[in-house]
Design an enzyme around this catalytic site. Structure first.
Site: not given
Ligand code: GGG
Length: 354
Positions: A137, A189, A222, A246, A250
């Site tokens: 990032y 990785k 993976d 990230d 999720d």
């Molecule tokens: N809650 C903050 C938000 O909108 N997160 C969504 C997002 O795209 N986050 C990317 C990240 O955490 O780098």
């Protein structure tokens, strides 16, 4: 009476619905623990972008700097490219305040059904620690022949030994502090990314040698994704790069029942700058404005903020109130199979807090 100044950026979509609810909970906690929260609201985000061409003003960081903490809702709008919203607000704040540790707990509360068949409440209890200031990032790169048929895009990851070492050390310290399984899983990785991720692996081994009482494992991303589904109960602290953290967080959010329960903290562990607390979920335009977004991820993020502000007891109380609402099972938003509104869920939390 101690006053904490909290910068509040509700942002976009459901962010504007969950933030007022978390403020209600914080106000109640403040009353009980005899502190005051002075909220400073900043109307930055997509609407600001439509008006001024920027997600936040040029002096935004200077305005946030004196605050004790930052509470953030969500950023993102269907009419603005995601890289504009992310690079215009969230990422610059994380970098400016060196919030290098992004902490994302994954706890399956009793009373909540995981989409996985096996785990029951309490079985899943781990934390994803995401490197938050560099890696994939870092926004280093550029275009050549932009907008022409032969267009080239180059995007470079930035991995530094200092950056890796401090996040890995943070993960080990967290495993010791949690005092649960005392296990740190490192995610890379390095079979494909033979420079940056090889540096990560070597640095991880160097730091691990200083924590002989903490068990370790190194997984390719993976395999880690697979094992988050196959054996989520085996994890304790998981540490990975910005991108991998990230994505994996999720998966961890969904195995604990809903994105609507996933809280996070962007920490400057050295406390030189304000840290920022936000739900993992985004602006969710599909449900925004309907009054049904789950406020619990933001309320749990506010609890993480209380913990960071050394109001440990208040943090525990908010967490226990959320746990009690989930265990009751009567009041829940549609993401958890219920029919309650955002406000009704907060009302139930406030009732438990009382
Ligand atoms: N809650 C903050 C938000 O909108 N997160 C969504 C997002 O795209 N986050 C990317 C990240 O955490 O780098």
């Amino acid at each position: 009476m101690r006053t904490f100044t909290i910068a509040v950026i509700a942002g976009d979509g459901v962010g504007t619905e969950v933030i007022p609810q978390s403020k209600r909970v914080l106000e109640k906690a403040a009353l009980k623990h005899k502190v005051t929260f002075a909220f400073q609201d900043f109307d930055w985000g997509a609407e600001h972008f439509f008006r001024w061409g920027r997600m936040m003003p040029a002096g935004a960081i200077d305005l946030l700097q004196p605050c004790d903490a930052i509470l953030l809702g969500a950023v993102g709008h269907p009419d603005i490219p995601d890289h504009t919203t992310l690079n215009g607000l969230l990422l610059p704040i994380r970098r400016a305040f060196d919030q290098y540790a992004n902490v994302r707990p994954a706890y399956l509360y009793p009373g909540v059904q995981s989409p996985l068949a096996k785990p029951r409440g309490g079985d899943i209890d781990f934390v994803v620690v995401r490197e938050n200031t560099e890696g994939e990032y870092a926004q280093v790169g550029g275009f050549v022949y932009q907008l022409q048929p032969e267009e080239i895009a180059i995007q470079t990851s930035v991995f530094t030994r200092r950056g890796i070492e401090r996040i890995v050390r943070f993960a080990f310290d967290l495993a010791v502090k949690r005092d649960k399984k005392r296990r740190v899983s490192s995610i890379t990785k390095s079979n494909a990314q033979g420079y940056s991720m090889a540096l990560w692996d070597r640095t991880f081994q160097d730091v691990a040698a200083q924590y002989p009482n903490v068990e370790t494992e190194s997984l390719l991303v993976d395999a880690a994704a697979m094992n988050f589904i196959r054996r989520p109960e085996s994890f304790d602290v998981v540490v990975g790069s910005n991108l991998f953290g990230d994505i994996l967080s999720d998966i961890s959010a969904i195995v604990i029942g809903s994105m609507g329960l996933a809280a996070s903290a962007n920490l400057d562990p050295l406390r030189r700058f304000p840290s920022m607390f936000e739900p993992v979920h985004g602006s969710a335009p599909d449900i925004a404005g309907k009054g049904v977004v789950n406020p619990l991820a933001t309320i749990l993020s506010a609890a993480m903020m209380l913990d960071h502000l050394q109001m440990d007891e208040a943090a525990r109380e908010v967490d226990a109130a959320v746990a009690a609402v989930l265990a009751d099972g009567h009041v829940r938003t549609p993401d958890l199979g219920g029919r309650s509104s955002t406000e009704e869920v907060t009302d139930a939390v406030l009732e438990k807090l009382a």
